[in-house]
Scaffold this motif. Structure first.
Motif, PDB file in Angstrom:
ATOM      1  N   MET A  23       0.848  -1.182   0.000  1.00  0.00           N
ATOM      2  CA  MET A  23       0.000   0.000   0.000  1.00  0.00           C
ATOM      3  C   MET A  23       0.891   1.242   0.000  1.00  0.00           C
ATOM      4  O   MET A  23       1.499   1.580   1.010  1.00  0.00           O
ATOM      5  N   THR A  24       0.958   1.922  -1.137  1.00  0.00           N
ATOM      6  CA  THR A  24       1.806   3.100  -1.285  1.00  0.00           C
ATOM      7  C   THR A  24       0.925   4.347  -1.390  1.00  0.00           C
ATOM      8  O   THR A  24       0.203   4.531  -2.384  1.00  0.00           O
ATOM      9  N   PHE A  25       0.965   5.188  -0.362  1.00  0.00           N
ATOM     10  CA  PHE A  25       0.142   6.390  -0.332  1.00  0.00           C
ATOM     11  C   PHE A  25       0.842   7.543  -1.041  1.00  0.00           C
ATOM     12  O   PHE A  25       2.063   7.665  -0.990  1.00  0.00           O
ATOM     13  N   LYS A  48      -1.834   3.384  -3.985  1.00  0.00           N
ATOM     14  CA  LYS A  48      -1.718   2.451  -5.106  1.00  0.00           C
ATOM     15  C   LYS A  48      -1.126   1.149  -4.602  1.00  0.00           C
ATOM     16  O   LYS A  48      -0.240   1.161  -3.740  1.00  0.00           O
ATOM     17  N   ASN A  49      -1.617   0.044  -5.110  1.00  0.00           N
ATOM     18  CA  ASN A  49      -1.064  -1.260  -4.764  1.00  0.00           C
ATOM     19  C   ASN A  49       0.138  -1.515  -5.665  1.00  0.00           C
ATOM     20  O   ASN A  49       0.006  -1.874  -6.824  1.00  0.00           O
ATOM     21  N   THR A  50       1.331  -1.302  -5.107  1.00  0.00           N
ATOM     22  CA  THR A  50       2.559  -1.490  -5.876  1.00  0.00           C
ATOM     23  C   THR A  50       3.153  -2.875  -5.658  1.00  0.00           C
ATOM     24  O   THR A  50       4.283  -3.136  -6.067  1.00  0.00           O
ATOM     25  N   GLY A  51       2.394  -3.758  -5.022  1.00  0.00           N
ATOM     26  CA  GLY A  51       2.851  -5.131  -4.809  1.00  0.00           C
ATOM     27  C   GLY A  51       2.345  -6.058  -5.897  1.00  0.00           C
ATOM     28  O   GLY A  51       1.934  -5.611  -6.977  1.00  0.00           O
ATOM     29  N   LEU A  77      -6.460  -4.548  -6.685  1.00  0.00           N
ATOM     30  CA  LEU A  77      -5.553  -5.417  -7.414  1.00  0.00           C
ATOM     31  C   LEU A  77      -4.199  -4.744  -7.638  1.00  0.00           C
ATOM     32  O   LEU A  77      -4.088  -3.518  -7.560  1.00  0.00           O
ATOM     33  N   PRO A  78      -3.155  -5.532  -7.899  1.00  0.00           N
ATOM     34  CA  PRO A  78      -1.837  -4.949  -8.184  1.00  0.00           C
ATOM     35  C   PRO A  78      -1.913  -3.924  -9.315  1.00  0.00           C
ATOM     36  O   PRO A  78      -2.544  -4.161 -10.343  1.00  0.00           O
ATOM     37  N   GLY A  79      -1.313  -2.765  -9.082  1.00  0.00           N
ATOM     38  CA  GLY A  79      -1.321  -1.703 -10.077  1.00  0.00           C
ATOM     39  C   GLY A  79      -2.530  -0.796 -10.014  1.00  0.00           C
ATOM     40  O   GLY A  79      -2.552   0.246 -10.665  1.00  0.00           O
ATOM     41  N   SER A 105      -4.843  -3.793   7.072  1.00  0.00           N
ATOM     42  CA  SER A 105      -5.060  -4.535   5.830  1.00  0.00           C
ATOM     43  C   SER A 105      -4.133  -5.747   5.782  1.00  0.00           C
ATOM     44  O   SER A 105      -3.365  -5.998   6.706  1.00  0.00           O
ATOM     45  N   ASN A 106      -4.199  -6.474   4.666  1.00  0.00           N
ATOM     46  CA  ASN A 106      -3.313  -7.615   4.448  1.00  0.00           C
ATOM     47  C   ASN A 106      -2.071  -7.235   3.657  1.00  0.00           C
ATOM     48  O   ASN A 106      -1.381  -8.101   3.101  1.00  0.00           O
ATOM     49  N   ALA A 107      -1.782  -5.937   3.583  1.00  0.00           N
ATOM     50  CA  ALA A 107      -0.609  -5.470   2.838  1.00  0.00           C
ATOM     51  C   ALA A 107       0.675  -5.852   3.570  1.00  0.00           C
ATOM     52  O   ALA A 107       0.647  -6.326   4.709  1.00  0.00           O
TER      53      ALA A 107
END
Length: 257
Positions: A23-25, A48-51, A77-79, A105-107
């Motif tokens: 999780m990248t804010f 953004k989900n960068t994983g 979802l990723p991206g 979260s599950n991040a």
């Protein structure tokens, strides 16, 4: 062969440990600056989900009851991107504030803390700080009426009154809290931001415990710098709507049924 199997297992474990959402804010803090009292100050923290795995937000907890959070409920979802919305009610809370919102979260980092802050100023102070031109650009709340009479109703009964709110100003109108001395008036539904020139319907719940001819005044707050709006709700409240109980009514307080 054993060496190859061990190497393969280590590789799979290493890959599994990296298979997580991240999780990248864009930012983890927001300063509202000067906030006119009565405004529902709202900010969306975007991430953004960068994983490489979906992120599911389990919970968002505010540090106080004056801050109401909302968030993306579906898997990110990723991206892809999601939001955490923080809403601070400034009604009756003048002065500097700093509140946090904790995201679980599950991040890869299971807990993230976001911060909102600002300085709530009274409407009179905010109005004095603006030029006439700036004031003319502010939102303006207009009601279709300021009084509603329910007629005869039963003590403790919950009834609904609908009012049409129009924003005749030049900036978006944000509705805040509604308060009353009797604590018997509240929202059933409140619209989101009302854009300039647009109208929306608010629904107010009314539940008075006392009997007799009542006229309760509720204050509707907003970011209209011209002041808050007063709404009067009237009713002839009886103990029981059955014919036999309407022969004589007392002014005693009765409980909700």
């Amino acid at each position: 062969m054993k060496h190859l199997a061990s190497l393969l297992l280590l590789t799979l474990l290493a890959f599994g440990s990296r298979a997580q959402g991240v999780m990248t804010f864009e930012k983890d803090a927001h300063d509202f600056g000067k906030v006119p009292e009565g405004t529902m100050a709202t900010h969306e923290f975007k991430f953004k989900n960068t994983g490489n795995q979906p992120i599911m937000i389990a919970n968002v907890q505010a540090s106080c009851g004056c801050t109401t959070p909302d968030w993306t409920k579906t898997p990110v979802l990723p991206g892809k991107s999601g939001i955490i919305k923080a809403m601070y009610s400034s009604a009756g809370r003048p002065g500097i504030f700093s509140k946090t919102v904790t995201v679980t979260s599950n991040a890869s980092t299971p807990s993230a803390v976001l911060t909102i802050k600002g300085d709530v100023v009274s409407k009179s102070e905010a109005k004095e700080a603006l030029t006439p031109a700036q004031l003319a650009q502010s939102p303006r709340l207009m009601l279709d009426r300021t009084t509603h009479d329910f007629g005869k109703m039963e003590s403790g009964q919950q009834v609904v009154a609908k009012f049409t709110v129009k924003n005749t100003g030049k900036q978006p109108l944000e509705l805040g809290m509604i308060t009353s001395a009797c604590n018997c008036v509240g929202y059933k539904s409140v619209p989101p931001t009302i854009q300039p020139g647009k109208s929306a319907v608010i629904e107010l719940l009314y539940a008075q415990r006392q009997t007799g001819q009542m006229a309760d005044v509720a204050t509707l707050t907003s970011n209209d710098l011209n002041g808050d709006v007063k709404i009067t709700l009237k009713a002839n409240i009886v103990r029981d709507l059955n014919g036999g109980s309407m022969v004589k009514e007392s002014g005693a307080v009765v409980p909700f049924k």
